[in-house]
Scaffold this motif. Structure first.
Motif, short mmCIF file in Angstrom:
data_model
loop_
_atom_site.label_atom_id
_atom_site.label_comp_id
_atom_site.label_asym_id
_atom_site.label_seq_id
_atom_site.Cartn_x
_atom_site.Cartn_y
_atom_site.Cartn_z
N ALA A 184 0.85 -1.19 0.00
CA ALA A 184 0.00 0.00 0.00
C ALA A 184 0.88 1.23 0.00
O ALA A 184 2.04 1.19 0.43
N GLU A 185 0.32 2.35 -0.46
CA GLU A 185 1.08 3.59 -0.55
C GLU A 185 0.25 4.76 -0.07
O GLU A 185 -0.97 4.81 -0.28
N SER A 186 0.91 5.71 0.59
CA SER A 186 0.29 6.96 0.99
C SER A 186 1.37 8.04 0.97
O SER A 186 2.51 7.78 0.58
N SER A 187 1.02 9.24 1.40
CA SER A 187 2.01 10.32 1.46
C SER A 187 3.12 10.00 2.44
O SER A 187 4.21 10.60 2.38
N ALA A 188 2.88 9.05 3.37
CA ALA A 188 3.90 8.65 4.35
C ALA A 188 4.92 7.69 3.77
O ALA A 188 5.96 7.43 4.39
N GLY A 189 4.64 7.12 2.60
CA GLY A 189 5.58 6.19 1.99
C GLY A 189 4.88 4.95 1.47
O GLY A 189 3.65 4.88 1.38
N ILE A 190 5.68 3.95 1.12
CA ILE A 190 5.19 2.68 0.60
C ILE A 190 5.43 1.60 1.64
O ILE A 190 6.52 1.53 2.23
N THR A 229 6.96 -6.06 8.38
CA THR A 229 6.62 -4.97 7.47
C THR A 229 7.91 -4.35 6.95
O THR A 229 8.96 -4.42 7.59
N TRP A 230 7.80 -3.73 5.79
CA TRP A 230 8.93 -3.04 5.16
C TRP A 230 8.43 -1.68 4.69
O TRP A 230 7.30 -1.55 4.22
N TRP A 231 9.28 -0.65 4.79
CA TRP A 231 8.88 0.71 4.44
C TRP A 231 9.89 1.32 3.48
O TRP A 231 11.10 1.07 3.59
N SER A 232 9.38 2.14 2.56
CA SER A 232 10.25 2.86 1.62
C SER A 232 9.63 4.20 1.28
O SER A 232 8.40 4.33 1.18
N SER A 233 10.47 5.18 1.08
CA SER A 233 9.98 6.51 0.66
C SER A 233 9.93 6.62 -0.85
O SER A 233 9.22 7.49 -1.38
N SER A 235 14.77 2.08 -1.88
CA SER A 235 15.51 1.86 -0.63
C SER A 235 14.51 1.44 0.44
O SER A 235 13.56 2.18 0.75
N TRP A 236 14.73 0.23 1.02
CA TRP A 236 13.76 -0.34 1.94
C TRP A 236 14.37 -0.59 3.32
O TRP A 236 15.57 -0.89 3.43
N GLN A 237 13.53 -0.48 4.35
CA GLN A 237 13.95 -0.79 5.71
C GLN A 237 12.82 -1.53 6.42
O GLN A 237 11.64 -1.33 6.12
N ARG A 238 13.21 -2.41 7.34
CA ARG A 238 12.22 -3.17 8.11
C ARG A 238 11.49 -2.25 9.07
O ARG A 238 12.09 -1.38 9.70
N GLY A 239 10.20 -2.47 9.20
CA GLY A 239 9.43 -1.75 10.18
C GLY A 239 9.58 -2.39 11.54
O GLY A 239 10.09 -3.51 11.69
N THR A 240 9.14 -1.69 12.57
CA THR A 240 9.17 -2.18 13.94
C THR A 240 7.78 -2.70 14.29
O THR A 240 6.80 -1.94 14.25
#
Length: 199
Positions: free
Chosen positions: A34-40, A57-61, A65-70
């Motif tokens: 999913a995507e929003s203004s906060a990122g993907i 979960t994984w997050w990217s702007s 470039s991806w990083q694991r969520g907490t």
């Protein structure tokens, strides 16, 4: 582990040429994006030993470039996975299941994140199986956002029919069962989900 390989992300600017931008460092499974203004945000699960798994979960702007969520790990000896995610006005909502390793005791599970990076487990959604003693259990499989409303659909984890149970939430953290006509529950859930996704 049921996760025999790593999970990867491929991106393309034109739909023709693709580049590998991320590969998980451990066996993993992607369930939704999913995507929003906060990122993907990508959701799924990672192997945690034996047949158990932890939600992930994984997050990217930018999608490259991806990083694991907490996110809180699973209780010991549980198979917990996220199957779907949606972005709404309050943040990201993810849904899935929490099952024992025998596969008989399954409960619906949901998570919420305001920014897509830090997640919390939502209040356990009500389930019909808690009232009728159904040993098969119930899981949440798909979620969509429509205005200030989140809609999730699911059913027994031992069947492929996804529209036997539905839940509603106005804030992404507290859920209630939606009333359905048993004769048209499956079709009704699917129509509601498609309408929410198209809005």
């Amino acid at each position: 582990s049921q996760y025999g390989s790593t999970a990867v992300v491929w991106t393309s600017k034109d739909g023709s040429a693709w580049s590998l931008t991320y590969e998980s460092s451990q066996p993993a499974h992607f369930g939704g994006i999913a995507e929003s203004s906060a990122g993907i945000v990508i959701v799924g699960a990672v192997a945690s030993g034996g047949s158990a798994s932890d939600p992930a979960t994984w997050w990217s702007s930018d999608g490259t470039s991806w990083q694991r969520g907490t996110i809180p790990p699973s209780p010991s000896g549980r198979l917990v996975a996220i199957s779907s995610v949606a972005a709404g006005p309050h943040g990201f909502v993810a849904v899935g299941s929490d099952t024992d390793l025998v596969g008989l005791n399954s409960v619906p599970a949901a998570w919420f994140s305001a920014d897509g990076r830090t997640w919390q487990r939502s209040v356990a959604p009500a389930t019909p199986s808690s009232a009728d003693g159904d040993p098969e259990g119930t899981e949440m499989r798909h979620v969509a956002a429509n205005g200030n409303l989140y809609l999730a659909v699911g059913g027994s984890h031992e069947t492929t029919q996804i529209g036997t149970t539905a839940w509603l939430s106005t804030d992404g953290t507290r859920w209630s069962l939606a009333k359905l006509d048993p004769a048209t529950a499956g079709a009704g859930c699917l129509r509601s989900l498609r309408s929410a996704q198209a809005s």
